[in-house]
Design a protein around this motif. Structure first.
Motif, PDB file in Angstrom:
ATOM      1  N   ILE A   1      23.966  -5.401  -1.522  1.00  0.00           N
ATOM      2  CA  ILE A   1      22.949  -4.393  -1.762  1.00  0.00           C
ATOM      3  C   ILE A   1      22.800  -3.565  -0.485  1.00  0.00           C
ATOM      4  CG2 ILE A   1      20.567  -3.956  -2.472  1.00  0.00           C
ATOM      5  CD1 ILE A   1      22.398  -5.464  -4.547  1.00  0.00           C
ATOM      6  N   GLU A   2      22.907  -2.248  -0.647  1.00  0.00           N
ATOM      7  CA  GLU A   2      22.851  -1.342   0.490  1.00  0.00           C
ATOM      8  C   GLU A   2      21.504  -0.624   0.537  1.00  0.00           C
ATOM      9  OE1 GLU A   2      26.124   1.308  -0.146  1.00  0.00           O
ATOM     10  OE2 GLU A   2      27.612  -0.202   0.388  1.00  0.00           O
ATOM     11  N   SER A   3      21.109  -0.264   1.747  1.00  0.00           N
ATOM     12  CA  SER A   3      19.898   0.523   1.932  1.00  0.00           C
ATOM     13  C   SER A   3      20.163   1.947   1.446  1.00  0.00           C
ATOM     14  CB  SER A   3      19.505   0.553   3.409  1.00  0.00           C
ATOM     15  OG  SER A   3      18.432   1.447   3.603  1.00  0.00           O
ATOM     16  N   ASP A   4      19.190   2.530   0.784  1.00  0.00           N
ATOM     17  CA  ASP A   4      19.332   3.913   0.335  1.00  0.00           C
ATOM     18  C   ASP A   4      18.562   4.860   1.243  1.00  0.00           C
ATOM     19  OD1 ASP A   4      16.929   2.883  -0.466  1.00  0.00           O
ATOM     20  OD2 ASP A   4      16.979   3.729  -2.476  1.00  0.00           O
ATOM     21  N   LYS A   5      18.071   4.335   2.384  1.00  0.00           N
ATOM     22  CA  LYS A   5      17.297   5.151   3.304  1.00  0.00           C
ATOM     23  C   LYS A   5      17.478   4.647   4.726  1.00  0.00           C
ATOM     24  CE  LYS A   5      12.732   7.089   3.903  1.00  0.00           C
ATOM     25  NZ  LYS A   5      11.899   6.670   4.954  1.00  0.00           N
ATOM     26  N   THR A   6      17.477   5.558   5.663  1.00  0.00           N
ATOM     27  CA  THR A   6      17.512   5.201   7.077  1.00  0.00           C
ATOM     28  C   THR A   6      16.078   4.951   7.540  1.00  0.00           C
ATOM     29  OG1 THR A   6      19.481   6.546   7.429  1.00  0.00           O
ATOM     30  CG2 THR A   6      18.164   6.021   9.376  1.00  0.00           C
ATOM     31  N   GLY A   7      15.887   3.917   8.353  1.00  0.00           N
ATOM     32  CA  GLY A   7      14.554   3.613   8.863  1.00  0.00           C
ATOM     33  C   GLY A   7      14.517   2.263   9.533  1.00  0.00           C
ATOM     34  N   MET A   8      13.314   1.714   9.644  1.00  0.00           N
ATOM     35  CA  MET A   8      13.114   0.412  10.269  1.00  0.00           C
ATOM     36  C   MET A   8      12.606  -0.572   9.216  1.00  0.00           C
ATOM     37  SD  MET A   8      10.515  -0.705  13.307  1.00  0.00           S
ATOM     38  CE  MET A   8       9.120  -0.706  12.215  1.00  0.00           C
TER      39      MET A   8
ATOM     40  N   THR B   1       0.846  -1.169   0.000  1.00  0.00           N
ATOM     41  CA  THR B   1       0.000   0.000   0.000  1.00  0.00           C
ATOM     42  C   THR B   1       0.888   1.228   0.000  1.00  0.00           C
ATOM     43  OG1 THR B   1      -1.671  -1.193   1.226  1.00  0.00           O
ATOM     44  CG2 THR B   1      -1.838   1.198   1.207  1.00  0.00           C
ATOM     45  N   LEU B   2       0.625   2.140  -0.918  1.00  0.00           N
ATOM     46  CA  LEU B   2       1.420   3.351  -1.000  1.00  0.00           C
ATOM     47  C   LEU B   2       1.207   4.186   0.248  1.00  0.00           C
ATOM     48  CD1 LEU B   2       0.881   4.425  -4.693  1.00  0.00           C
ATOM     49  CD2 LEU B   2       2.849   3.285  -3.708  1.00  0.00           C
ATOM     50  N   SER B   3       2.267   4.559   0.885  1.00  0.00           N
ATOM     51  CA  SER B   3       2.210   5.388   2.081  1.00  0.00           C
ATOM     52  C   SER B   3       3.566   6.062   2.205  1.00  0.00           C
ATOM     53  CB  SER B   3       1.877   4.539   3.304  1.00  0.00           C
ATOM     54  OG  SER B   3       2.919   3.627   3.560  1.00  0.00           O
ATOM     55  N   ARG B   4       3.966   6.335   3.417  1.00  0.00           N
ATOM     56  CA  ARG B   4       5.267   6.955   3.599  1.00  0.00           C
ATOM     57  C   ARG B   4       6.375   5.912   3.632  1.00  0.00           C
ATOM     58  NH1 ARG B   4       6.954   7.846   9.184  1.00  0.00           N
ATOM     59  NH2 ARG B   4       5.798   6.390  10.457  1.00  0.00           N
ATOM     60  N   ASP B   5       6.035   4.635   3.471  1.00  0.00           N
ATOM     61  CA  ASP B   5       7.029   3.561   3.444  1.00  0.00           C
ATOM     62  C   ASP B   5       7.894   3.670   2.197  1.00  0.00           C
ATOM     63  OD1 ASP B   5       5.872   2.624   5.746  1.00  0.00           O
ATOM     64  OD2 ASP B   5       4.720   1.052   4.752  1.00  0.00           O
ATOM     65  N   HIS B   6       9.139   3.223   2.334  1.00  0.00           N
ATOM     66  CA  HIS B   6      10.096   3.223   1.228  1.00  0.00           C
ATOM     67  C   HIS B   6      10.366   1.773   0.849  1.00  0.00           C
ATOM     68  CE1 HIS B   6      13.513   4.365  -1.222  1.00  0.00           C
ATOM     69  NE2 HIS B   6      14.228   3.454  -0.598  1.00  0.00           N
TER      70      HIS B   6
ATOM     71  N   GLY C   1      14.226  -4.577 -10.447  1.00  0.00           N
ATOM     72  CA  GLY C   1      13.112  -3.753 -10.015  1.00  0.00           C
ATOM     73  C   GLY C   1      12.152  -4.424  -9.053  1.00  0.00           C
ATOM     74  N   GLN C   2      12.381  -5.699  -8.733  1.00  0.00           N
ATOM     75  CA  GLN C   2      11.489  -6.418  -7.825  1.00  0.00           C
ATOM     76  C   GLN C   2      11.648  -5.879  -6.404  1.00  0.00           C
ATOM     77  OE1 GLN C   2      11.727 -10.689  -8.042  1.00  0.00           O
ATOM     78  NE2 GLN C   2      10.950 -10.953  -5.971  1.00  0.00           N
ATOM     79  N   PRO C   3      10.554  -5.601  -5.696  1.00  0.00           N
ATOM     80  CA  PRO C   3      10.647  -5.133  -4.310  1.00  0.00           C
ATOM     81  C   PRO C   3      11.273  -6.191  -3.404  1.00  0.00           C
ATOM     82  CG  PRO C   3       8.449  -4.771  -5.195  1.00  0.00           C
ATOM     83  CD  PRO C   3       9.172  -5.630  -6.179  1.00  0.00           C
ATOM     84  N   LEU C   4      12.234  -5.777  -2.575  1.00  0.00           N
ATOM     85  CA  LEU C   4      12.902  -6.704  -1.656  1.00  0.00           C
ATOM     86  C   LEU C   4      12.579  -6.398  -0.197  1.00  0.00           C
ATOM     87  CD1 LEU C   4      16.452  -6.704  -3.297  1.00  0.00           C
ATOM     88  CD2 LEU C   4      14.602  -8.349  -3.653  1.00  0.00           C
ATOM     89  N   PHE C   5      12.595  -5.114   0.170  1.00  0.00           N
ATOM     90  CA  PHE C   5      12.365  -4.703   1.555  1.00  0.00           C
ATOM     91  C   PHE C   5      11.423  -3.510   1.584  1.00  0.00           C
ATOM     92  CE2 PHE C   5      16.597  -6.540   1.425  1.00  0.00           C
ATOM     93  CZ  PHE C   5      16.619  -7.370   2.530  1.00  0.00           C
ATOM     94  N   VAL C   6      10.628  -3.410   2.654  1.00  0.00           N
ATOM     95  CA  VAL C   6       9.827  -2.218   2.910  1.00  0.00           C
ATOM     96  C   VAL C   6      10.431  -1.582   4.149  1.00  0.00           C
ATOM     97  CG1 VAL C   6       7.557  -1.298   3.475  1.00  0.00           C
ATOM     98  CG2 VAL C   6       7.750  -3.232   1.919  1.00  0.00           C
ATOM     99  N   ILE C   7      10.809  -0.305   4.017  1.00  0.00           N
ATOM    100  CA  ILE C   7      11.433   0.445   5.104  1.00  0.00           C
ATOM    101  C   ILE C   7      10.446   1.520   5.564  1.00  0.00           C
ATOM    102  CG2 ILE C   7      13.422   1.852   5.794  1.00  0.00           C
ATOM    103  CD1 ILE C   7      14.133  -1.012   4.866  1.00  0.00           C
ATOM    104  N   ASP C   8      10.228   1.605   6.877  1.00  0.00           N
ATOM    105  CA  ASP C   8       9.303   2.596   7.444  1.00  0.00           C
ATOM    106  C   ASP C   8      10.095   3.832   7.829  1.00  0.00           C
ATOM    107  OD1 ASP C   8       7.104   3.852   8.484  1.00  0.00           O
ATOM    108  OD2 ASP C   8       7.096   2.676  10.331  1.00  0.00           O
TER     109      ASP C   8
END
Length: 155
Positions: free
Chosen positions: A126-133, A75-80, A148-155
Protein backbone atom coordinates in the motif's frame (compact mmCIF):
# COMPACT_ATOMS: atom_id res chain seq x y z
CA UNK A 1 -15.08 -15.32 -28.29
CA UNK A 2 -17.19 -18.44 -27.99
CA UNK A 3 -18.71 -19.63 -24.74
CA UNK A 4 -16.59 -22.80 -24.46
CA UNK A 5 -13.35 -20.83 -24.73
CA UNK A 6 -14.60 -18.32 -22.15
CA UNK A 7 -15.54 -21.12 -19.72
CA UNK A 8 -12.09 -22.69 -20.19
CA UNK A 9 -10.43 -19.36 -19.34
CA UNK A 10 -12.60 -18.93 -16.24
CA UNK A 11 -11.71 -22.45 -15.06
CA UNK A 12 -8.02 -21.75 -15.71
CA UNK A 13 -8.08 -18.60 -13.56
CA UNK A 14 -10.08 -20.22 -10.74
CA UNK A 15 -7.71 -23.21 -10.49
CA UNK A 16 -4.47 -21.24 -10.70
CA UNK A 17 -2.73 -18.77 -8.38
CA UNK A 18 -3.23 -15.83 -10.75
CA UNK A 19 -5.82 -13.26 -9.76
CA UNK A 20 -6.44 -11.58 -13.10
CA UNK A 21 -6.35 -12.52 -16.79
CA UNK A 22 -6.97 -10.33 -19.81
CA UNK A 23 -7.27 -11.77 -23.34
CA UNK A 24 -7.65 -9.75 -26.53
CA UNK A 25 -8.83 -11.36 -29.75
CA UNK A 26 -10.10 -10.05 -33.06
CA UNK A 27 -13.68 -10.01 -31.80
CA UNK A 28 -12.98 -8.15 -28.55
CA UNK A 29 -11.39 -8.19 -25.15
CA UNK A 30 -12.19 -10.29 -22.04
CA UNK A 31 -10.93 -9.56 -18.53
CA UNK A 32 -11.40 -12.14 -15.75
CA UNK A 33 -10.68 -11.09 -12.14
CA UNK A 34 -10.70 -13.66 -9.35
CA UNK A 35 -12.04 -12.55 -5.94
CA UNK A 36 -11.95 -8.85 -6.65
CA UNK A 37 -12.63 -6.79 -3.52
CA UNK A 38 -16.15 -5.38 -3.48
CA UNK A 39 -16.46 -1.77 -4.48
CA UNK A 40 -18.59 0.13 -2.03
CA UNK A 41 -18.25 3.21 0.10
CA UNK A 42 -18.59 2.85 3.86
CA UNK A 43 -20.99 5.20 5.55
CA UNK A 44 -19.36 7.47 8.08
CA UNK A 45 -21.17 8.85 11.07
CA UNK A 46 -20.76 12.58 11.58
CA UNK A 47 -21.19 14.05 15.02
CA UNK A 48 -21.12 17.76 15.71
CA UNK A 49 -19.83 18.91 19.07
CA UNK A 50 -22.20 21.12 21.02
CA UNK A 51 -21.88 24.87 20.60
CA UNK A 52 -20.47 26.55 23.65
CA UNK A 53 -21.74 30.00 24.47
CA UNK A 54 -19.36 32.00 26.62
CA UNK A 55 -18.57 35.59 27.32
CA UNK A 56 -17.27 36.07 23.77
CA UNK A 57 -20.24 34.42 22.03
CA UNK A 58 -20.48 31.17 20.06
CA UNK A 59 -17.24 29.25 19.65
CA UNK A 60 -16.30 27.08 16.68
CA UNK A 61 -17.96 23.69 16.38
CA UNK A 62 -15.68 20.63 16.07
CA UNK A 63 -16.76 17.81 13.78
CA UNK A 64 -15.42 14.27 14.19
CA UNK A 65 -15.64 11.14 12.06
CA UNK A 66 -16.07 7.77 13.74
CA UNK A 67 -15.57 4.43 12.02
CA UNK A 68 -17.59 1.47 13.22
CA UNK A 69 -14.52 -0.77 13.58
CA UNK A 70 -11.93 1.76 14.75
CA UNK A 71 -12.12 3.23 18.22
CA UNK A 72 -10.01 6.27 17.31
CA UNK A 73 -11.69 9.57 16.53
CA UNK A 74 -10.16 11.71 13.82
CA UNK A 75 -10.82 15.42 13.93
CA UNK A 76 -11.38 16.87 10.49
CA UNK A 77 -8.62 19.31 9.66
CA UNK A 78 -5.97 19.63 7.02
CA UNK A 79 -4.76 16.10 7.87
CA UNK A 80 -5.03 13.41 5.21
CA UNK A 81 -6.12 9.85 6.05
CA UNK A 82 -4.80 6.82 4.16
CA UNK A 83 -7.50 4.15 4.16
CA UNK A 84 -7.39 0.45 3.41
CA UNK A 85 -8.23 -0.31 -0.23
CA UNK A 86 -9.25 -3.88 0.65
CA UNK A 87 -10.14 -6.37 3.36
CA UNK A 88 -7.13 -8.23 4.74
CA UNK A 89 -4.42 -8.37 7.39
CA UNK A 90 -2.36 -5.22 8.06
CA UNK A 91 1.44 -5.47 8.37
CA UNK A 92 3.76 -2.54 9.11
CA UNK A 93 6.94 -4.31 7.93
CA UNK A 94 7.92 -6.41 4.90
CA UNK A 95 8.88 -9.37 7.13
CA UNK A 96 8.03 -10.45 10.70
CA UNK A 97 11.35 -9.28 12.19
CA UNK A 98 11.98 -6.41 9.77
CA UNK A 99 11.86 -2.68 10.26
CA UNK A 100 8.53 -0.91 9.75
CA UNK A 101 7.97 0.86 6.45
CA UNK A 102 7.14 4.12 8.28
CA UNK A 103 7.24 5.47 11.83
CA UNK A 104 5.25 8.24 13.54
CA UNK A 105 6.92 11.57 12.86
CA UNK A 106 8.64 10.34 9.69
CA UNK A 107 8.34 12.29 6.43
CA UNK A 108 6.97 10.30 3.49
CA UNK A 109 6.47 10.99 -0.19
CA UNK A 110 3.54 10.19 -2.46
CA UNK A 111 4.06 6.71 -3.89
CA UNK A 112 6.14 5.49 -0.93
CA UNK A 113 5.13 2.09 0.49
CA UNK A 114 3.63 2.54 3.97
CA UNK A 115 2.39 -0.99 4.77
CA UNK A 116 1.35 -4.39 3.39
CA UNK A 117 -2.15 -5.83 3.42
CA UNK A 118 -2.35 -9.59 2.98
CA UNK A 119 -5.48 -10.75 1.20
CA UNK A 120 -6.09 -14.22 -0.25
CA UNK A 121 -2.44 -15.21 0.40
CA UNK A 122 -1.27 -12.22 -1.68
CA UNK A 123 0.86 -9.45 -0.16
CA UNK A 124 -0.36 -6.08 -1.45
CA UNK A 125 1.97 -3.11 -0.94
CA UNK A 126 0.00 0.00 0.00
CA UNK A 127 1.47 3.31 -1.12
CA UNK A 128 0.94 6.80 0.25
CA UNK A 129 -1.15 9.01 -2.01
CA UNK A 130 0.17 12.19 -0.39
CA UNK A 131 3.48 13.68 0.66
CA UNK A 132 3.69 14.67 4.33
CA UNK A 133 4.56 13.51 7.82
CA UNK A 134 3.08 10.42 9.51
CA UNK A 135 1.03 11.82 12.39
CA UNK A 136 -0.72 8.61 13.55
CA UNK A 137 -0.75 4.90 12.75
CA UNK A 138 -4.30 3.70 13.41
CA UNK A 139 -3.96 -0.06 12.80
CA UNK A 140 -1.99 -2.60 14.81
CA UNK A 141 0.48 -4.99 13.19
CA UNK A 142 -1.28 -8.27 12.32
CA UNK A 143 -4.75 -6.72 12.75
CA UNK A 144 -7.58 -7.55 10.35
CA UNK A 145 -8.67 -4.43 8.45
CA UNK A 146 -11.80 -3.63 6.46
CA UNK A 147 -12.23 -1.82 3.17
CA UNK A 148 -12.13 1.93 3.81
CA UNK A 149 -10.76 1.60 7.35
CA UNK A 150 -8.37 4.45 8.28
CA UNK A 151 -4.76 3.24 8.56
CA UNK A 152 -2.56 6.36 8.72
CA UNK A 153 -3.03 10.08 9.38
CA UNK A 154 -0.69 12.23 7.29
CA UNK A 155 -0.08 15.89 8.20
Amino acid sequence: MDLRKLKTLIDLVSESSISELEVTENEGKVRIVKNAPPVYFPQAQYTAAPKIIGATGIQDTAVSVESGTVSNTITLSRDHVITSPMVGTFYRAPSPGGDSYVQIGESIKAGQIVCIIEAMKLLNEIESDKTGMVKEILAENGQAVEYGQPLFVID
